[in-house]
Motif scaffolding. Structure first.
Motif, PDB file in Angstrom:
ATOM      1  N   PHE A  86      -2.503 -11.144  -0.190  1.00 25.14           N
ATOM      2  CA  PHE A  86      -3.554 -10.267   0.325  1.00 25.14           C
ATOM      3  C   PHE A  86      -2.950  -9.054   1.025  1.00 25.14           C
ATOM      4  O   PHE A  86      -3.346  -7.913   0.755  1.00 25.14           O
ATOM      5  CB  PHE A  86      -4.453 -11.038   1.294  1.00 25.14           C
ATOM      6  N   VAL A  87      -1.984  -9.294   1.909  1.00 20.06           N
ATOM      7  CA  VAL A  87      -1.347  -8.175   2.606  1.00 20.06           C
ATOM      8  C   VAL A  87      -0.630  -7.274   1.610  1.00 20.06           C
ATOM      9  O   VAL A  87      -0.692  -6.046   1.698  1.00 20.06           O
ATOM     10  CB  VAL A  87      -0.357  -8.687   3.674  1.00 20.06           C
ATOM     11  N   ASP A  88       0.036  -7.887   0.639  1.00 22.89           N
ATOM     12  CA  ASP A  88       0.752  -7.106  -0.361  1.00 22.89           C
ATOM     13  C   ASP A  88      -0.197  -6.243  -1.181  1.00 22.89           C
ATOM     14  O   ASP A  88       0.103  -5.096  -1.495  1.00 22.89           O
ATOM     15  CB  ASP A  88       1.544  -8.041  -1.277  1.00 22.89           C
ATOM     16  N   SER A  89      -1.363  -6.796  -1.537  1.00 22.95           N
ATOM     17  CA  SER A  89      -2.329  -6.025  -2.316  1.00 22.95           C
ATOM     18  C   SER A  89      -2.862  -4.843  -1.517  1.00 22.95           C
ATOM     19  O   SER A  89      -3.124  -3.763  -2.075  1.00 22.95           O
ATOM     20  CB  SER A  89      -3.477  -6.922  -2.771  1.00 22.95           C
ATOM     21  N   LEU A  90      -2.996  -5.018  -0.215  1.00 30.35           N
ATOM     22  CA  LEU A  90      -3.418  -3.907   0.639  1.00 30.35           C
ATOM     23  C   LEU A  90      -2.357  -2.809   0.668  1.00 30.35           C
ATOM     24  O   LEU A  90      -2.663  -1.645   0.942  1.00 30.35           O
ATOM     25  CB  LEU A  90      -3.678  -4.405   2.061  1.00 30.35           C
ATOM     26  N   GLY A  91      -1.105  -3.195   0.363  1.00 28.98           N
ATOM     27  CA  GLY A  91      -0.026  -2.217   0.356  1.00 28.98           C
ATOM     28  C   GLY A  91      -0.235  -1.129  -0.671  1.00 28.98           C
ATOM     29  O   GLY A  91       0.122   0.034  -0.444  1.00 28.98           O
ATOM     30  N   ALA A  92      -0.804  -1.492  -1.831  1.00 29.21           N
ATOM     31  CA  ALA A  92      -1.082  -0.489  -2.852  1.00 29.21           C
ATOM     32  C   ALA A  92      -2.176   0.464  -2.380  1.00 29.21           C
ATOM     33  O   ALA A  92      -2.062   1.685  -2.521  1.00 29.21           O
ATOM     34  CB  ALA A  92      -1.492  -1.169  -4.153  1.00 29.21           C
ATOM     35  N   VAL A  93      -3.229  -0.087  -1.818  1.00 28.70           N
ATOM     36  CA  VAL A  93      -4.329   0.736  -1.325  1.00 28.70           C
ATOM     37  C   VAL A  93      -3.852   1.674  -0.228  1.00 28.70           C
ATOM     38  O   VAL A  93      -4.121   2.884  -0.248  1.00 28.70           O
ATOM     39  CB  VAL A  93      -5.483  -0.150  -0.795  1.00 28.70           C
ATOM     40  N   ALA A  94      -3.118   1.120   0.731  1.00 20.75           N
ATOM     41  CA  ALA A  94      -2.630   1.922   1.856  1.00 20.75           C
ATOM     42  C   ALA A  94      -1.659   3.000   1.396  1.00 20.75           C
ATOM     43  O   ALA A  94      -1.721   4.154   1.833  1.00 20.75           O
ATOM     44  CB  ALA A  94      -1.970   1.018   2.891  1.00 20.75           C
ATOM     45  N   GLY A  95      -0.738   2.621   0.497  1.00 14.56           N
ATOM     46  CA  GLY A  95       0.234   3.591   0.006  1.00 14.56           C
ATOM     47  C   GLY A  95      -0.410   4.726  -0.753  1.00 14.56           C
ATOM     48  O   GLY A  95      -0.046   5.894  -0.593  1.00 14.56           O
ATOM     49  N   GLY A  96      -1.384   4.395  -1.605  1.00 19.52           N
ATOM     50  CA  GLY A  96      -2.082   5.432  -2.351  1.00 19.52           C
ATOM     51  C   GLY A  96      -2.905   6.321  -1.442  1.00 19.52           C
ATOM     52  O   GLY A  96      -2.904   7.551  -1.566  1.00 19.52           O
ATOM     53  N   ALA A  97      -3.615   5.708  -0.504  1.00 14.80           N
ATOM     54  CA  ALA A  97      -4.460   6.477   0.421  1.00 14.80           C
ATOM     55  C   ALA A  97      -3.630   7.388   1.313  1.00 14.80           C
ATOM     56  O   ALA A  97      -4.098   8.442   1.747  1.00 14.80           O
ATOM     57  CB  ALA A  97      -5.301   5.523   1.268  1.00 14.80           C
ATOM     58  N   ALA A  98      -2.386   6.982   1.588  1.00 17.26           N
ATOM     59  CA  ALA A  98      -1.508   7.801   2.428  1.00 17.26           C
ATOM     60  C   ALA A  98      -0.700   8.799   1.618  1.00 17.26           C
ATOM     61  O   ALA A  98       0.066   9.590   2.185  1.00 17.26           O
ATOM     62  CB  ALA A  98      -0.554   6.896   3.211  1.00 17.26           C
ATOM     63  N   GLY A  99      -0.843   8.773   0.284  1.00 14.77           N
ATOM     64  CA  GLY A  99      -0.144   9.722  -0.563  1.00 14.77           C
ATOM     65  C   GLY A  99       1.330   9.470  -0.723  1.00 14.77           C
ATOM     66  O   GLY A  99       2.104  10.400  -0.999  1.00 14.77           O
ATOM     67  N   VAL A 100       1.756   8.188  -0.601  1.00 14.68           N
ATOM     68  CA  VAL A 100       3.192   7.879  -0.690  1.00 14.68           C
ATOM     69  C   VAL A 100       3.506   6.826  -1.734  1.00 14.68           C
ATOM     70  O   VAL A 100       4.616   6.309  -1.775  1.00 14.68           O
ATOM     71  CB  VAL A 100       3.747   7.431   0.678  1.00 14.68           C
ATOM     72  N   SER A 101       2.546   6.474  -2.585  1.00 15.17           N
ATOM     73  CA  SER A 101       2.698   5.501  -3.660  1.00 15.17           C
ATOM     74  C   SER A 101       2.549   4.064  -3.152  1.00 15.17           C
ATOM     75  O   SER A 101       2.567   3.800  -1.943  1.00 15.17           O
ATOM     76  CB  SER A 101       4.044   5.655  -4.388  1.00 15.17           C
ATOM     77  N   SER A 102       2.421   3.153  -4.087  1.00 12.67           N
ATOM     78  CA  SER A 102       2.153   1.752  -3.778  1.00 12.67           C
ATOM     79  C   SER A 102       3.274   1.118  -2.964  1.00 12.67           C
ATOM     80  O   SER A 102       4.451   1.300  -3.247  1.00 12.67           O
ATOM     81  CB  SER A 102       1.976   0.962  -5.083  1.00 12.67           C
ATOM     82  N   ASN A 103       2.884   0.365  -1.945  1.00 15.49           N
ATOM     83  CA  ASN A 103       3.843  -0.402  -1.149  1.00 15.49           C
ATOM     84  C   ASN A 103       3.819  -1.855  -1.602  1.00 15.49           C
ATOM     85  O   ASN A 103       2.758  -2.405  -1.896  1.00 15.49           O
ATOM     86  CB  ASN A 103       3.513  -0.316   0.338  1.00 15.49           C
TER      87      ASN A 103
END
Length: 454
Positions: free
Chosen positions: A300-317
């Motif tokens: 779950f936390v890892d999946s949020l990494g993609a959302v957060a990375g994209g929303a922050a403009g730095v690519s999937s985490n």
């Protein structure tokens, strides 16, 4: 002796901390966890500069990407530690960021914001699949050989980008041409690669980030880089919130856009599960069947990494295999990840210097990381055409086409086709059939479009 004292203190004086993070149960201490966190940070801090360098080639603001990379990685590492309680650190994923820059922006023509919109969309889908419990089912549908091939293909993709950035390989006819080192930039990469290899094989802590910094110093000495007339020491966060969810559909069309999003989703899928399992096994935190307790929290936390990375403009985490370094130092709980996160947040104040790092200084790190990812080759049976040939197509086509989507699609379609002609169609998971047909439509969309318009 210090670890013993720390362990007693964490058990007696901080029972709440001990109870929440299971320090005594997992045989660790606060002191050990802090040391492990520092170790993990040192071996993955290079991503701050590498991610900025890769996305910078597609027009992203380099200092802003560096600051965003450190910020998002810091917050996600803390979240992983608090929610999942595993020593698994997160940061922008290598491979996905290259696919964003060279595939979505440079090749497909998406805007930087549109490319980040793809990451947000695939992250939301992955998060939804985790919530409803379908993520593991989808993972099981894809044969292990193709999962490993995707990892190897991404590794070669990253290595290829490193050689192109260095100027040692020049895109040409028919595919590429080798350029003998006749520029300062090419020689800088060779010097940097020598520095990187020496530090890495000597197991120097923080070898990759140290190599980037040392190679950057050499760049100024030999004239590859020059100090800017103006330098701002304040971190920039202009990439935060810069994403567009509609651009991919407007630019590629619905079918191509959907499959592009799907291919990015697959790379996140495979990278995470393999990394999490490997780290948990190394830490002795799996059961006899290799299962991870509360793995849903990790996913779950890892999946949020993609959302957060994209929303922050730095690519999937995503989860980082470099977390193994901290585990080797004794890290067993989420405190290790929290320490890594706090160090990333502190590193934000160093990100303005990212604009001073030339691509030739990060190229050696890409080349070495590509080699490390290629280790998955040993798990693919190339003597079996049913497993080996589809895997090889996926591996080769990712770097040669500069598109992860093409490699994954070719591998999936060929796997299903070979099973079909050998009379083993029943061995193919139903979801693989669906995906293979979808990729056939993707590859044939030009012909289909002409037929419809005729």
């Amino acid at each position: 002796m210090t670890d013993t004292v720390d362990r007693k203190q964490s058990s007696s004086g901080g029972s709440g901390l001990d109870g929440y993070f299971k320090l005594s149960e997992r045989g660790t201490s606060v002191g050990t966890e802090i040391r492990a966190g520092f170790t993990t940070f040192l071996v993955m801090a290079y991503i701050i500069f590498v991610n900025a360098s890769i996305l910078g080639e597609a027009g992203f603001d380099i200092p802003a990407v560096a600051a965003g990379t450190a910020l998002v990685a810091g917050l996600l590492c803390v979240l992983m530690g608090v929610v999942a309680n595993y020593p698994i650190a997160m940061a922008a994923g290598l491979g996905i960021n290259a696919a964003v820059a060279f595939g979505l922006v440079i090749t497909d023509g998406l805007t930087p914001a549109g490319a980040m919109g793809v990451i947000v969309l695939e992250g939301l889908i992955v998060t939804l699949l985790v919530v409803v419990g379908l993520r593991e089912a989808i993972m099981n549908a894809v044969p292990l050989s193709l999962k490993r091939a995707i990892g190897v293909g991404i590794g070669l993709f990253i290595m290829f980008i490193g050689f192109v950035d260095s100027g040692l390989i020049v895109p040409g006819v028919p595919i590429v041409d080798f350029a003998f080192p006749n520029t300062n930039g090419a020689w800088l990469t060779i010097i940097g690669l020598a520095i990187t290899v020496v530090l890495f094989v000597r197991k120097v802590p923080g070898a990759l980030v140290i190599s980037i910094l040392l190679t950057t110093v050499v760049a100024f000495i030999i004239g590859v880089s020059e100090f800017p007339d103006e330098f701002t020491a304040t971190p920039s966060f202009t990439t935060l919130g810069d994403f567009d969810l509609s651009n991919v559909f407007n630019q590629l069309g619905f079918v191509a856009a959907a499959l592009t999003i799907f291919s990015f989703m697959l790379t996140d899928f495979f990278d995470t599960v393999g990394t999490a399992t490997g780290i948990a096994e190394q830490a002795g935190l799996t059961d006899e069947e290799g299962n991870i307790e509360d793995v849903g929290k990790v996913l779950f936390v890892d999946s949020l990494g993609a959302v957060a990375g994209g929303a922050a403009g730095v690519s999937s985490n995503t989860s980082y295999i470099e977390s193994a370094a901290g585990v080797a130092e004794g890290g067993r709980t989420g405190i290790t990840s929290i320490v890594v996160g706090l160090l990333f947040l502190v590193a934000i104040f160093l990100t303005p210097i990212a604009g001073l790092v030339p691509t030739q200084a990060t190229a050696p790190v890409l080349i070495l990381v590509g080699f490390l990812m290629a280790g998955l080759l040993k798990g693919i049976d190339f003597e079996d055409v049913e497993e080996g040939f589809p895997a090889l197509l996926a591996i080769v086509l990712m770097p040669f086409t500069y598109k992860i989507t093409v490699g994954i699609g070719a591998g999936f379609v060929m796997y299903v086709f070979i099973k079909l002609v050998k009379g083993k169609a029943r061995e193919v998971h139903p979801l693989m059939w669906v995906v293979a047909v979808a990729f056939l439509i993707y590859f044939g969309q030009a012909v289909i479009g002409q037929a419809i318009s005729a």
